[in-house]
Scaffold this active site. Structure first.
Site, PDB file in Angstrom:
ATOM      1  N   HIS A   1       0.838  -0.866   0.263  1.00  0.00           N
ATOM      2  CA  HIS A   1      -0.428   0.111   0.357  1.00  0.00           C
ATOM      3  C   HIS A   1       1.015   1.636  -0.035  1.00  0.00           C
ATOM      4  O   HIS A   1       0.475   1.968  -0.255  1.00  0.00           O
ATOM      5  CB  HIS A   1      -1.637  -0.147   1.065  1.00  0.00           C
TER       6      HIS A   1
ATOM      7  N   ASP B   1      -6.404   5.835   1.764  1.00  0.00           N
ATOM      8  CA  ASP B   1      -6.555   4.090   1.355  1.00  0.00           C
ATOM      9  C   ASP B   1      -8.527   3.668   1.404  1.00  0.00           C
ATOM     10  O   ASP B   1      -8.611   3.270   2.661  1.00  0.00           O
ATOM     11  CB  ASP B   1      -5.882   3.208   2.562  1.00  0.00           C
TER      12      ASP B   1
END
Ligand code: UDP
Length: 491
Positions: free
Chosen positions: A32, A130
């Site tokens: 990520h 995210d």
């Protein structure tokens, strides 16, 4: 004008002179952080002020092992700030700590993040969060800051996640037990003819659902909630996932497909005559000796093996892969992270024949410069866990894959690699030494031509998408315009 009003007006004037301010917040895991740092650099290159939020753990490790400080000092407005990741300071942060982290984040991260966003100067025009962290939408709503969500998974997996509540309702999942895992799943539009029970995200399997049932619902709900964000950014490109994106667009009003981000960043850096080296965003020490080893090998003779930054193998699995590689007689470069072997494991556990086979034809490292490895002329194939970053990096390098998915989105990705894009083979659920040996030989020799042609075509399309006038290139411009508009509206 009262003192607070004067201060407020001064701040507004100040804000107007500033470029739009974007705060980027990834889930603090390698995959990520990697792709969201690439996005951060792209936005900074276009003149936006970017604040990137790291966990203290990653903040301490990035400068040690990556070229991050050098890369970002060229952007005067760029800032790293930290917020807690929800885990105790002395947590080893190895293995599968994701669920523990997600729980901890609600308690520890959410309030700290909120406070940071209230206090930060200049004020924030847009949060790029995210997409797995749905609570960012709550914070954005409360503070009246638009939130754009970024999903680090493939569009095809996102669409499967979106459909999970329907699959549960129709009794299509859980899958597993005594049933035929090759049964076609009919309720995911666009995938009716090839998505089997075994290709669903790992948590749809009965044995996992017993433990993670509520969590699955939560993931699925979070995915649906993303549709309420201002927009959704996906690290993919239209030529790769166009058909499934057209289904997703019926539910998500505004989507920016701007990937593959690592290739996009290379384009933008070279446009500005900046050094376009591979971005090293790792929180681990890279062993570059493998590049010297690759330099000594023949063209396309090496299979590169890596299962990403989180997946763990049991001792038995490790040995099966290892035997398969050695018996294939193909040269291999294998990343074996020290924390990737579950349970006790030492040099004394390695059979002599494996030691000898590896000395002759193999090279093992703890962590490799993966983008550079995949671009190396000696590499002819990639045995991968099908993480989305790894898949995209292989696509861009035109390297065909053998997929051995471990969890989450990887099962869907590997089905697309083998059945839809036809750029590799899928080994899911059947990994033993004989299968590894056969598939490595198929990919590297017997069936090589079959895959190399489609892999090269896809690589060309990927590069075109991030070149001037390409779909991802234009979509990034639109995203930046969108953010600028948010800033204008605010002032
Ligand atoms: N990676 C790397 N060196 C390695 C192994 C992995 O730089 O030895 C990088 C890889 O290039 C990719 C990321 O780690 O960008 C892994 O992300 P992915 O989405 O493939 O899998 P995850 O680690 O999230 O399961």
């Amino acid at each position: 004008m009262s003192d607070p009003e004067a201060k407020c007006a001064a701040r507004l004037m100040e804000d107007k002179k500033q470029p739009p301010h974007v705060v980027i917040f990834p889930l603090p895991l390698q995959g990520h952080v990697n792709s969201m740092l690439q996005l951060a650099e792209l936005l900074a290159l276009s003149g936006l002020k970017v604040t990137f939020l790291n966990s203290p753990h990653n903040h301490n490790h990035l400068p040690q092992f990556a070229d991050v400080p050098a890369r970002f000092t060229k952007f005067p407005g760029f800032e790293f700030r930290t917020v807690p990741d929800g885990l105790a300071d002395d947590h080893p942060r190895t293995g599968r700590f994701l669920l523990e982290m997600l729980d901890g984040m609600i308690v520890k991260t959410k309030p700290s993040l909120r406070d940071l966003l209230v206090d930060i100067n200049p004020s924030v025009d847009c949060i790029i969060g995210d997409g797995i962290l749905g609570y960012l939408l709550d914070i954005g709503e409360e503070l009246e800051i638009p939130v754009i969500q970024f999903r680090t998974i493939s569009a095809c997996c996102l669409w499967v996640y979106y459909r999970i509540p329907d699959l549960i309702g129709a009794g299509e999942i859980p899958v597993g037990g005594n049933e035929d895992m090759d049964r076609l799943i009919k309720m995911v539009e666009g995938m009716e003819n090839f998505l089997r029970g075994r290709d669903l995200p790992s948590f749809c399997r009965a044995k996992n659902l017993e433990v993670e049932g509520t969590r699955v619902q939560t993931f699925a709900q979070e995915t649906r909630r993303s549709a309420t964000a201002h927009a959704l950014i996906l690290n993919t490109f239209e030529d790769l996932e166009g058909p499934i994106l057209s289904h997703i667009r019926t539910k998500f009003p505004k989507i920016y497909t701007i990937g593959p981000l690592h290739a996009h960043l290379r384009t933008k850096l070279s446009e500005k005559n900046l050094v376009s080296s591979d971005s090293l965003n790792g929180i681990r020490e890279v062993d570059r000796s493998c590049i010297s080893w690759l330099d000594q090998q023949a063209m396309h003779s090496v299979v590169y093996v890596s299962f990403g930054s989180i997946a763990g193998l049991t001792r038995e699995q490790l040995l099966e892969v290892w035997y398969g590689l050695v018996k294939s007689k193909v040269r291999f470069l294998w990343v074996v992270r020290p924390d990737s072997v579950l349970g006790h494991w030492g040099d004394e556990d390695v059979p002599v024949e494996l030691m000898e086979g590896t000395e002759e034809r193999g090279y093992l490292v703890d962590w490799a410069p993966q983008e550079e490895v995949l671009d190396h002329w000696a590499v002819g194939g990639f045995l991968t866990h099908s993480g989305w970053n790894s898949t995209l990096e292989s696509v861009v390098a035109g390297v065909p894959m053998i997929c051995w998915p471990q969890f989450a989105d990887q099962h869907v990705n590997s089905r697309y690699v083998s059945e839809v894009w036809k750029i590799g083979l899928d080994m899911k659920d059947f990994c033993d030494r004989h299968v590894v040996e056969k598939l490595v030989n198929d990919l590297m020799e017997e069936k090589r031509e079959e895959f190399v042609g489609s892999a090269r075509t896809m690589a060309k399309l990927a590069k075109e998408s991030v070149s001037f006038g390409g779909s991802s290139y234009c979509n990034l411009d639109s995203l930046i315009e969108d953010i600028k508009l948010m800033s204008l509206k605010k002032s």
